[in-house]
Design an enzyme around this catalytic site. Structure first.
Site, PDB file in Angstrom:
ATOM      1  N   LYS A   1     -10.632 -11.270 -16.378  1.00 26.31           N
ATOM      2  CA  LYS A   1     -10.828 -11.377 -17.828  1.00 26.31           C
ATOM      3  C   LYS A   1     -10.218 -12.646 -18.433  1.00 26.31           C
ATOM      4  CE  LYS A   1     -12.407  -8.826 -21.267  1.00 26.31           C
ATOM      5  NZ  LYS A   1     -13.626  -8.035 -21.146  1.00 26.31           N
TER       6      LYS A   1
ATOM      7  N   GLY B   1       0.844  -1.196   0.000  1.00 18.80           N
ATOM      8  CA  GLY B   1       0.000   0.000   0.000  1.00 18.80           C
ATOM      9  C   GLY B   1       0.872   1.235   0.000  1.00 18.80           C
TER      10      GLY B   1
ATOM     11  N   GLU C   1       4.553 -10.840  -6.352  1.00 18.12           N
ATOM     12  CA  GLU C   1       3.483 -10.960  -7.352  1.00 18.12           C
ATOM     13  C   GLU C   1       3.841 -10.373  -8.712  1.00 18.12           C
ATOM     14  OE1 GLU C   1       3.627  -9.009  -4.771  1.00 18.12           O
ATOM     15  OE2 GLU C   1       2.531  -7.125  -4.982  1.00 18.12           O
TER      16      GLU C   1
ATOM     17  N   HIS D   1       8.089  -7.584  -3.588  1.00 19.85           N
ATOM     18  CA  HIS D   1       6.804  -7.964  -4.200  1.00 19.85           C
ATOM     19  C   HIS D   1       6.933  -9.275  -4.985  1.00 19.85           C
ATOM     20  CE1 HIS D   1       4.484  -4.333  -3.298  1.00 19.85           C
ATOM     21  NE2 HIS D   1       5.665  -3.736  -3.309  1.00 19.85           N
TER      22      HIS D   1
ATOM     23  N   CYS E   1       5.274  -6.219   1.727  1.00 18.55           N
ATOM     24  CA  CYS E   1       5.675  -4.811   1.761  1.00 18.55           C
ATOM     25  C   CYS E   1       4.950  -4.065   2.897  1.00 18.55           C
ATOM     26  CB  CYS E   1       5.431  -4.190   0.390  1.00 18.55           C
ATOM     27  SG  CYS E   1       6.348  -2.666   0.182  1.00 18.55           S
ATOM     28  N   TYR E   2       4.014  -3.175   2.574  1.00 18.82           N
ATOM     29  CA  TYR E   2       3.279  -2.498   3.662  1.00 18.82           C
ATOM     30  C   TYR E   2       2.654  -3.532   4.598  1.00 18.82           C
ATOM     31  CZ  TYR E   2      -0.206   0.310   6.116  1.00 18.82           C
ATOM     32  OH  TYR E   2      -0.953   0.911   7.097  1.00 18.82           O
TER      33      TYR E   2
ATOM     34  N   ASP F   1     -17.532 -10.397 -22.455  1.00 22.40           N
ATOM     35  CA  ASP F   1     -18.193 -10.709 -21.195  1.00 22.40           C
ATOM     36  C   ASP F   1     -19.649 -11.142 -21.375  1.00 22.40           C
ATOM     37  OD1 ASP F   1     -15.801  -9.931 -20.197  1.00 22.40           O
ATOM     38  OD2 ASP F   1     -16.469  -7.973 -19.499  1.00 22.40           O
ATOM     39  N   SER F   2     -20.420 -10.358 -22.139  1.00 24.13           N
ATOM     40  CA  SER F   2     -21.830 -10.734 -22.277  1.00 24.13           C
ATOM     41  C   SER F   2     -21.958 -12.019 -23.091  1.00 24.13           C
ATOM     42  CB  SER F   2     -22.659  -9.600 -22.887  1.00 24.13           C
ATOM     43  OG  SER F   2     -22.316  -9.370 -24.227  1.00 24.13           O
ATOM     44  N   SER F   3     -21.038 -12.252 -24.021  1.00 22.43           N
ATOM     45  CA  SER F   3     -21.100 -13.478 -24.825  1.00 22.43           C
ATOM     46  C   SER F   3     -20.828 -14.707 -23.966  1.00 22.43           C
ATOM     47  CB  SER F   3     -20.062 -13.440 -25.950  1.00 22.43           C
ATOM     48  OG  SER F   3     -20.307 -12.355 -26.791  1.00 22.43           O
TER      49      SER F   3
ATOM     50  N   SER G   1     -24.081  -8.005 -26.282  1.00 21.46           N
ATOM     51  CA  SER G   1     -23.466  -6.924 -27.055  1.00 21.46           C
ATOM     52  C   SER G   1     -22.522  -7.471 -28.109  1.00 21.46           C
ATOM     53  CB  SER G   1     -22.692  -6.004 -26.113  1.00 21.46           C
ATOM     54  OG  SER G   1     -21.520  -6.663 -25.671  1.00 21.46           O
ATOM     55  N   GLY G   2     -22.172  -8.753 -27.977  1.00 19.08           N
ATOM     56  CA  GLY G   2     -21.176  -9.310 -28.897  1.00 19.08           C
ATOM     57  C   GLY G   2     -19.781  -9.207 -28.304  1.00 19.08           C
ATOM     58  N   GLY G   3     -19.634  -8.482 -27.187  1.00 19.50           N
ATOM     59  CA  GLY G   3     -18.346  -8.386 -26.498  1.00 19.50           C
ATOM     60  C   GLY G   3     -18.069  -9.678 -25.726  1.00 19.50           C
TER      61      GLY G   3
END
Ligand code: XMP
Length: 511
Positions: free
Chosen positions: A367, A53, A169, A167, A80-81, A225-227, A221-223
Site C-alpha cells: 500500500k 514461524g 524486521e 527479529h 528465528c524459526y 488502488d483503483s485510482s 471506485s475512487g479508492g
C-alpha cells in the site's frame, strides 16, 4: 531484476520483512516455504531469507524447506524459526522450548561480521521464540550472544549463511533495518534499484507492450488502488483506457461528482459514469441482513459494470487495482494469522463473466508503495491518502434498511465527521473515521418540542492493515463539536454516541 526471496514459514512478520527489504530499495517477494530449490534457482535471487514461524522444527507438521536450497550458493539469512531450521537441517541441534523468550533483549556482538557492519557492539533486539539452537552446525560460529541465547546470531561466512534468533524486521529492534541493509547490500551485493520511479517507467513499457492497440476497461471506485491503477495505465496508453464509475447510491456525499471532476476533467481520462442508484436501491428494499446486503450489492455491481463496459467499447483487458497483500498465498499452518485474513473482493466474478484478460499493474506493490506511485503520477492527496472505504459503501453503515432517507441522513453526518477530522488535522493520521446510522429512535427535546429521532455512532479506529484495530481516543472538544454539529445540522438525528470497541472482538465496520 535483482531480488531477495523470502520463504514464508507462517510468521506474522513475513510481510514486514518484505517491506523492510524494499525500503532498502531492493525488490523482494514472498514465496511458500516449500518452494522447490529448482524453482528458486530459476528466479536467480541475490539472497534468500527464511522467515520466522509458529512451529517447532520437531513438530510433526513443521514446515521444512527443500534442502536443495543449501546448495544454491546464494546467501541465506534465517530469522528465528528460519535460523532453527537452518541449524537443524545442516546438522546442528535445536532444543525444544522449555521457557518462551519474548520481549526486548540486549545482545553483544561477539565477532566482526558484515551482518553487523557499522553497528555498536551492544544492541537492543526483540526476541520471540520457544526453541533454541544448542549446537551449531559444522562451519558456523557465534557472532552475537544474549544472556539467554549463547547463539543470538550465527554465521558461516564462507558459505554466506546467517541466522538470527531475534527479529530484525520489527520496530522493537531499533537497528534492525541496518542489519537487513547489511544483508541485502553488504552480503548479497544488491544495488538500490527498486524505486517507484523505475517501477513506473518499467510498468509503462510493460503495459504498452502487452496491451498493444487493444482497449482496457477499469472499474474506478475512487479508492486508492483503483485510482492509482487508472493513473498508471492512463499514462501508458491514454484513451485506450476506459474507466467505468458506477454510482451504487451508497457513496459518500459528493463522491460521484468529485471522481468525475478529478479523473474526467483534471486528468482527462475517458470516464463512463453510470448512475445506477435506482437499480441498487430497488434491490436493497426491505433487506436488513448484512450478508444479503453485501451479496446484492456485489452481484448488482457486476451486472451494471458489465453492461456499461460493453456499451463503452470492445475491450480485451480488465484492469484491477490488486495489490501485493491480495496476491500473497498464505501458508496453511495452524496458528498463522495471515491464513485468516478476510478478503474483500469487490469486483469478484467480473473477469470470468466478461471473458477478459486481467491487467493488474500494482500486483507487486504494498500500500505505501501504491501511494508513492500515485503521488509521483500527480494524483491529489485527497485520493492518495484517503481512508479505506468498503465496497458496499454506506450500506454496511446503515443498520437496518437502506433507503434514500437513511442514506441522506448518514451522508450528511459522515460529511461532518470528515470535515471536522480534517480541520483537527487528524483525518490523514487515523486509519478510519466515520459515522454509522443506528436503527434506533430515541426521545429528545429541541426548542420547546419533543423529538423522536435517529442515533448516530461515531467510529474512529487506528490500524495497520485492518486486521486488528483499536478505537481512537479523540479529543473531547472534537467529540463535542461532532455531536453538536451532527445534531444541529443533520435533520433526523437527535443523539450521537461513540463506539469504543476494538477489533477483535468487534469489527471495524458495523456490518
Ligand atoms: P472489518 O469490518 O472486517 O473491516 O473489520 C476491515 C477493513 O476492511 C474494510 N472493509 C471492506 N473493504 N470491501 C472493501 O473493499 C468490503 O466489502 C469491505 N468490508 C470491510 C473496512 O472498511 C476496514 O477497513
Amino acid at each position: 531484476m535483482e531480488q531477495i526471496i523470502i520463504l514464508d514459514f507462517g510468521s506474522q512478520y513475513t510481510q514486514v520483512i518484505a517491506r523492510r527489504i524494499r525500503e532498502c530499495q531492493v525488490f523482494s517477494q514472498i514465496l511458500r516455504y516449500d518452494t522447490l530449490a529448482e524453482k528458486l534457482a530459476e528466479l536467480k535471487p541475490s539472497g534468500i531469507i527464511l522467515s520466522g514461524g509458529p512451529c517447532s522444527v520437531y513438530d510433526k507438521k513443521a514446515p521444512h524447506c527443500d534442502t536443495g536450497i543449501w546448495k544454491l550458493g546464494v546467501p541465506i539469512l534465517g530469522i528465528c524459526y528460519g535460523m532453527q531450521l537452518m541449524a537443524h537441517q545442516l546438522g546442528g541441534k535445536v532444543q525444544p522450548g522449555g521457557k518462551r523468550e519474548y520481549g526486548p533483549a540486549e545482545i553483544d556482538i561477539a565477532k566482526d561480521t558484515t551482518l553487523f557492519r557499522e553497528m555498536a557492539y551492544e544492541q537492543q533486539v526483540w526476541m520471540s521464540h520457544g526453541d533454541k539452537v544448542t549446537k551449531l552446525p559444522a562451519g558456523f560460529i557465534t557472532v552475537a550472544k544474549s544472556q539467554n541465547s549463547p547463539y543470538a546470531a550465527i554465521a558461516n561466512n564462507k558459505r554466506r549463511l546467517y541466522g538470527l534468533q531475534f527479529h530484525p524486521e520489527v520496530h522493537h529492534t531499533p537497528n534492525g533495518k541496518q542489519i537487513i541493509s547489511n544483508f541485502v547490500h553488504g552480503i548479497c551485493g544488491c544495488g538500490r534499484n527498486w524505486t517507484m520511479k523505475s517501477f513506473i517507467e518499467n510498468s509503462i513499457e510493460e503495459i504498452r507492450a502487452r496491451v498493444g492497440k487493444d482497449k482496457v476497461v477499469l472499474g474506478l471506485s475512487g479508492g486508492v488502488d483503483s485510482s492509482v491503477a487508472a493513473a498508471l495505465i492512463h499514462k501508458a496508453i491514454g484513451d485506450q483506457l476506459i474507466c467505468v464509475f458506477v454510482n451504487n447510491g451508497v457513496l459518500r456525499k459528493g463522491e460521484a461528482e468529485s471522481v468525475q471532476r478529478v479523473f474526467g476533467e483534471h486528468l482527462k481520462m475517458k470516464l463512463v459514469y453510470t448512475d445506477a442508484t435506482r437499480i441498487f436501491l430497488s434491490k436493497l428494499r426491505g433487506v436488513t441482513n448484512p450478508e444479503r446486503k453485501r451479496k446484492i450489492i456485489g452481484r448488482t455491481f457486476v451486472e451494471v459494470f458489465d453492461k456499461a463496459a460493453h456499451k463503452a467499447g470492445k475491450a480485451k483487458f480488465l484492469a484491477q487495482g490488486t495489490t501485493y497483500p491480495d496476491v500473497i498465498e498464505s501458508v496453511p499452518i495452524a496458528g498463522n494469522p495471515a491464513a485468516m485474513i478476510k478478503s474483500h473482493h469487490n469486483v469478484g466474478g467480473l473477469p470470468k463473466r466478461m471473458k477478459l484478460e486481467l491487467l493488474e499493474p500494482l500486483r507487486q506493490l504494498f500500500k505505501d508503495e501504491v501511494r508513492e506511485v500515485g503521488t509521483q503520477l500527480g494524483l491529489p492527496k485527497e485520493i492518495v491518502w484517503r481512508q479505506p472505504f468498503p465496497g458496499p459503501g454506506l450500506a454496511v453503515r446503515i443498520l437496518g434498511e437502506v433507503n434514500r432517507e437513511h442514506i441522506t441522513v448518514l451522508q450528511n453526518a459522515d460529511w461532518i465527521v470528515i470535515e471536522e477530522m480534517k480541520k483537527a488535522d487528524l483525518y490523514y493520521k487515523i486509519w478510519q473515521t466515520f459515522a454509522v446510522l443506528l436503527p434506533v429512535k430515541s426521545v429528545g427535546v429541541m426548542g420547546d418540542e419533543r423529538t423522536y429521532e435517529n442515533a448516530i455512532a461515531i467510529r474512529a479506529v487506528d490500524s495497520v492493515d485492518g486486521m486488528t484495530a483499536d478505537w481512537v481516543r479523540l479529543p473531547y472538544d472534537l467529540l463535542a463539536r461532532l455531536s453538536t454539529r451532527i445534531i444541529n445540522e443533520v435533520k433526523g438525528v437527535n443523539r450521537v454516541c461513540l463506539d469504543i470497541s476494538s477489533k477483535p472482538p468487534a469489527t471495524i465496520e458495523w456490518e
